[in-house]
Design an enzyme around this catalytic site. Structure first.
Site, PDB file in Angstrom:
ATOM      1  N   ASN A  54       0.810  -1.228   0.000  1.00 47.51           N
ATOM      2  CA  ASN A  54       0.000   0.000   0.000  1.00 47.51           C
ATOM      3  C   ASN A  54       0.845   1.280   0.000  1.00 47.51           C
ATOM      4  OD1 ASN A  54       0.792  -0.523   2.617  1.00 47.51           O
ATOM      5  ND2 ASN A  54      -1.110   0.213   3.535  1.00 47.51           N
ATOM      6  N   GLU A  56       3.934  -4.522  12.449  1.00 53.43           N
ATOM      7  CA  GLU A  56       2.962  -3.443  12.185  1.00 53.43           C
ATOM      8  C   GLU A  56       1.866  -4.064  11.344  1.00 53.43           C
ATOM      9  OE1 GLU A  56       3.031  -0.730  13.617  1.00 53.43           O
ATOM     10  OE2 GLU A  56       5.109  -0.353  14.161  1.00 53.43           O
ATOM     11  N   CYS A 106      -3.397   1.225   6.550  1.00 54.12           N
ATOM     12  CA  CYS A 106      -3.609   0.529   7.819  1.00 54.12           C
ATOM     13  C   CYS A 106      -4.374   1.435   8.774  1.00 54.12           C
ATOM     14  CB  CYS A 106      -2.272   0.096   8.407  1.00 54.12           C
ATOM     15  SG  CYS A 106      -1.072   1.423   8.552  1.00 54.12           S
ATOM     16  N   GLU A 123       7.399   1.578  15.427  1.00 56.35           N
ATOM     17  CA  GLU A 123       8.364   2.235  14.548  1.00 56.35           C
ATOM     18  C   GLU A 123       8.384   3.721  14.896  1.00 56.35           C
ATOM     19  OE1 GLU A 123       6.937   0.713  10.617  1.00 56.35           O
ATOM     20  OE2 GLU A 123       8.871  -0.310  10.617  1.00 56.35           O
TER      21      GLU A 123
HETATM   22  P1  NAD Z   1       0.517  -9.368   3.581  1.00 56.32           P
HETATM   23  O1  NAD Z   1       0.607  -9.782   4.994  1.00 56.32           O
HETATM   24  O2  NAD Z   1      -0.217 -10.235   2.624  1.00 56.32           O
HETATM   25  O3  NAD Z   1       1.961  -9.156   2.957  1.00 56.32           O
HETATM   26  C1  NAD Z   1       2.919  -8.293   3.534  1.00 56.32           C
HETATM   27  C2  NAD Z   1       4.298  -8.768   3.152  1.00 56.32           C
HETATM   28  O4  NAD Z   1       4.540 -10.045   3.744  1.00 56.32           O
HETATM   29  C3  NAD Z   1       4.524  -8.961   1.647  1.00 56.32           C
HETATM   30  O5  NAD Z   1       5.842  -8.510   1.338  1.00 56.32           O
HETATM   31  C4  NAD Z   1       4.421 -10.468   1.493  1.00 56.32           C
HETATM   32  O6  NAD Z   1       5.126 -10.954   0.363  1.00 56.32           O
HETATM   33  C5  NAD Z   1       5.056 -10.940   2.776  1.00 56.32           C
HETATM   34  N1  NAD Z   1       4.729 -12.308   3.187  1.00 56.32           N
HETATM   35  C6  NAD Z   1       3.725 -13.105   2.742  1.00 56.32           C
HETATM   36  N2  NAD Z   1       3.745 -14.290   3.390  1.00 56.32           N
HETATM   37  C7  NAD Z   1       4.782 -14.241   4.263  1.00 56.32           C
HETATM   38  C8  NAD Z   1       5.312 -15.136   5.250  1.00 56.32           C
HETATM   39  N3  NAD Z   1       4.769 -16.334   5.471  1.00 56.32           N
HETATM   40  N4  NAD Z   1       6.370 -14.739   5.979  1.00 56.32           N
HETATM   41  C9  NAD Z   1       6.907 -13.508   5.807  1.00 56.32           C
HETATM   42  N5  NAD Z   1       6.461 -12.626   4.904  1.00 56.32           N
HETATM   43  C10 NAD Z   1       5.410 -12.977   4.136  1.00 56.32           C
HETATM   44  O7  NAD Z   1      -0.116  -7.906   3.644  1.00 56.32           O
HETATM   45  P2  NAD Z   1      -0.578  -7.002   2.432  1.00 56.32           P
HETATM   46  O8  NAD Z   1      -1.890  -7.547   1.939  1.00 56.32           O
HETATM   47  O9  NAD Z   1       0.564  -6.820   1.490  1.00 56.32           O
HETATM   48  O10 NAD Z   1      -0.818  -5.594   3.166  1.00 56.32           O
HETATM   49  C11 NAD Z   1      -2.049  -5.176   3.653  1.00 56.32           C
HETATM   50  C12 NAD Z   1      -2.102  -5.329   5.163  1.00 56.32           C
HETATM   51  O11 NAD Z   1      -1.018  -4.645   5.759  1.00 56.32           O
HETATM   52  C13 NAD Z   1      -3.335  -4.719   5.793  1.00 56.32           C
HETATM   53  O12 NAD Z   1      -3.841  -5.573   6.794  1.00 56.32           O
HETATM   54  C14 NAD Z   1      -2.843  -3.431   6.432  1.00 56.32           C
HETATM   55  O13 NAD Z   1      -3.630  -2.951   7.483  1.00 56.32           O
HETATM   56  C15 NAD Z   1      -1.468  -3.840   6.849  1.00 56.32           C
HETATM   57  N6  NAD Z   1      -0.610  -2.669   6.999  1.00 56.32           N
HETATM   58  C16 NAD Z   1      -0.202  -2.315   8.260  1.00 56.32           C
HETATM   59  C17 NAD Z   1       0.585  -1.192   8.453  1.00 56.32           C
HETATM   60  C18 NAD Z   1       1.034  -0.780   9.819  1.00 56.32           C
HETATM   61  O14 NAD Z   1       1.998  -0.029   9.910  1.00 56.32           O
HETATM   62  N7  NAD Z   1       0.408  -1.222  10.896  1.00 56.32           N
HETATM   63  C19 NAD Z   1       0.970  -0.424   7.342  1.00 56.32           C
HETATM   64  C20 NAD Z   1       0.532  -0.811   6.092  1.00 56.32           C
HETATM   65  C21 NAD Z   1      -0.246  -1.941   5.930  1.00 56.32           C
END
Ligand code: NAD
Length: 467
Positions: free
Chosen positions: A145, A241, A275, A448
């Protein structure tokens, strides 16, 4: 072969395979990215391990100078970064420019960060000091995102405090990260920063790697739980996060016309894929209808389209999977509530969803209980503010939230009762790099920015001396 390259041990290299990156405004291939295999992941970790002692031994000012050089290099190419970000991520160009400049300021701010030595006790017989040391190799895992800004929120403090890194962007948004890697190759010593791309298949190998000292993960709560299990075997340091379901609580004393545009923007920026976006609104019954109507007017006035086109205020959803997921929330919204603006996906190849406002929806609806991560906003009614707070807190998430009021003291009092890591009063999404940011409940662990970043990327050590 791809014109984009991985960054491993200071070298820009092809991947073992390739990966098509889709432009979400067109649903068509934008570019081909290199895709690493397990051997390349291992090379990246080995390079970071080898580079660590020399990088950690530099004076903080020397590392800061390198981060400033990185910031300057991005700034010099800010237009190219922003355009590429819009093309791979979907957000309108103005939002992409804001994200890229945020990354530039972030690198400079994090570069100036210092893990100070503290004297904890000094008596006639003892002196106790606390020093902080870098951890070693940090794995940074980033979602799709905010690929540029969230990357910098890891690379900035991670490198500034003396760690080396292996960075992994999300498979649907690797291009701006790889462009950053090209710049970093000419600035950082080999191995200090390594960038690999996967197709959602290397995350667990990276987090489980025995030479990784810490994992800094931003993404969904579901994946965060897997990461936590994966690091348990050797008790790696961990920052998570994760997701959120932030509530906006609108008190009965506001001027609705004045606050509605900010509430709308807090929910709909980046097509709701933030998020910390407002994901549900609780409005007092005395102005519920007025707020619903104002939000619907704003939704209907949004210009949905390709973010590179002038005048567009909302881009597509970032990827097909998220698009399908949000379409599911639209069905739920129609079944469980009354849609007063939007409600449809746009026909055609891109992943467009009209900004949607839903009223008269039950607290039990999926759209209220789950994280929609898209431009579909439920608006709920309350009579008693204690009830609004209770309902806002009835969630496994606890990331952010907002309170809207004309009475600051009342706003702070309500904010104080919301279970979240951050809560804003009469503003939204303000995240200074020197203010800690963390999630409560299942929205995360650790944090962070600010003091959290200093503590999160270092190991504290007590030196206790007899005098
Ligand atoms: P996701 O969890 O699907 O993927 C995030 C990252 O993790 C990607 O780089 C992905 O390739 C990697 N990944 C996938 N499987 C993994 C594993 N088993 N081990 C380690 N890494 C792995 O999330 P997304 O769909 O890309 O992002 C959206 C989500 O992120 C939403 O829930 C949003 O709220 C959250 N988000 C949180 C913050 C925050 O700072 N709290 C900021 C932005 C987004």
């Amino acid at each position: 072969m791809s014109s984009y390259k991985l960054l491993i041990d200071g070298q820009l290299v092809d991947g073992a395979a390739t990966l098509d990156v889709i432009n979400p405004a067109e649903g068509k291939v934008l570019a081909t990215a290199p895709r690493a295999d397990l051997a390349q992941l291992n090379q990246a970790v080995a390079a970071a391990k080898k580079a660590f002692p020399a990088w950690a031994a530099l004076a903080p000012e020397e590392r800061e100078a390198k981060l400033n050089q990185l910031a300057d290099a991005i700034e010099a190419k800010a237009d190219a970064f922003a355009r590429l970000l819009t093309q791979e991520q979907g957000k309108p160009l103005a939002e992409a420019q804001g994200e890229v400049m945020g990354a530039v300021f972030g690198l400079r701010a994090f570069g100036a960060m210092r893990a100070e030595t503290k004297e904890l006790q000094r008596t006639d017989t003892a002196r106790v000091i606390e020093v902080r040391k870098p951890l070693g190799v940090v794995a940074g895992i980033v979602p799709w995102n905010f690929p540029v800004l969230l990357m910098i929120m890891k690379v900035g403090p991670g490198l500034a405090l003396g760690n080396t890194m292996v960075l992994k962007p999300a498979p649907t948004t690797p291009l701006t990260t790889l462009l950053f890697g090209e710049l970093a190759a000419g600035i950082l010593p080999p191995g200090v920063l390594n960038i690999i791309v996967d197709d959602n298949d290397l995350g667990s190998a990276l987090t489980a790697h025995p030479d990784i000292a810490k994992v800094s993960f931003t993404g969904s709560t579901a994946t965060g739980k897997k990461v936590m299990q994966s690091v348990a075997s050797d008790l790696k340091r961990l920052t998570l996060e994760l997701g959120g379901n932030d509530a906006a609580i609108v008190l009965d004393d506001v001027d609705i016309k004045q606050v509605a545009p900010a509430i709308y923007a807090s929910a709909m920026s980046n097509s709701g894929q933030i998020c910390l976006a407002t994901k549900r609104v609780y409005a007092h019954s005395s102005h519920y209808d007025e707020l619903c109507d104002e939000l619907a007017i704003l939704a209907k006035a949004s210009v949905v389209g390709d973010g590179t086109e002038q005048g567009v205020t909302m881009g597509p959803l970032q990827n097909k999977m998220q698009y399908e997921k949000v379409k599911g929330f639209l069905l739920d919204a129609k079944a469980e509530g009354t849609v007063i603006a939007g409600g449809e996906a746009r026909e055609g190849d891109g992943y467009f969803i009209q900004p949607t406002i839903v009223r008269d929806i039950a607290d039990s609806a999926r759209l209220v209980r789950e994280e929609q991560f898209g431009p579909v906003l439920p608006v709920l009614k309350y009579d008693d503010v204690a009830d609004a707070i209770r309902r806002a807190n009835d969630s496994e998430y606890g990331l952010g939230g907002t309170v809207w009021t004309s009475n600051i003291e009342r706003g702070i009092e309500v904010a104080n009762q919301v279970d979240s890591g951050t809560i804003w009063v009469n503003k939204f999404l303000d995240l200074p790099f020197d203010v800690p940011f963390r999630g409560a409940k299942q929205s995360g662990m650790g944090g962070e920015n600010g003091e959290e970043a200093i503590n999160g990327y270092t190991q504290a050590k007590i030196i206790n001396v007899a005098l």
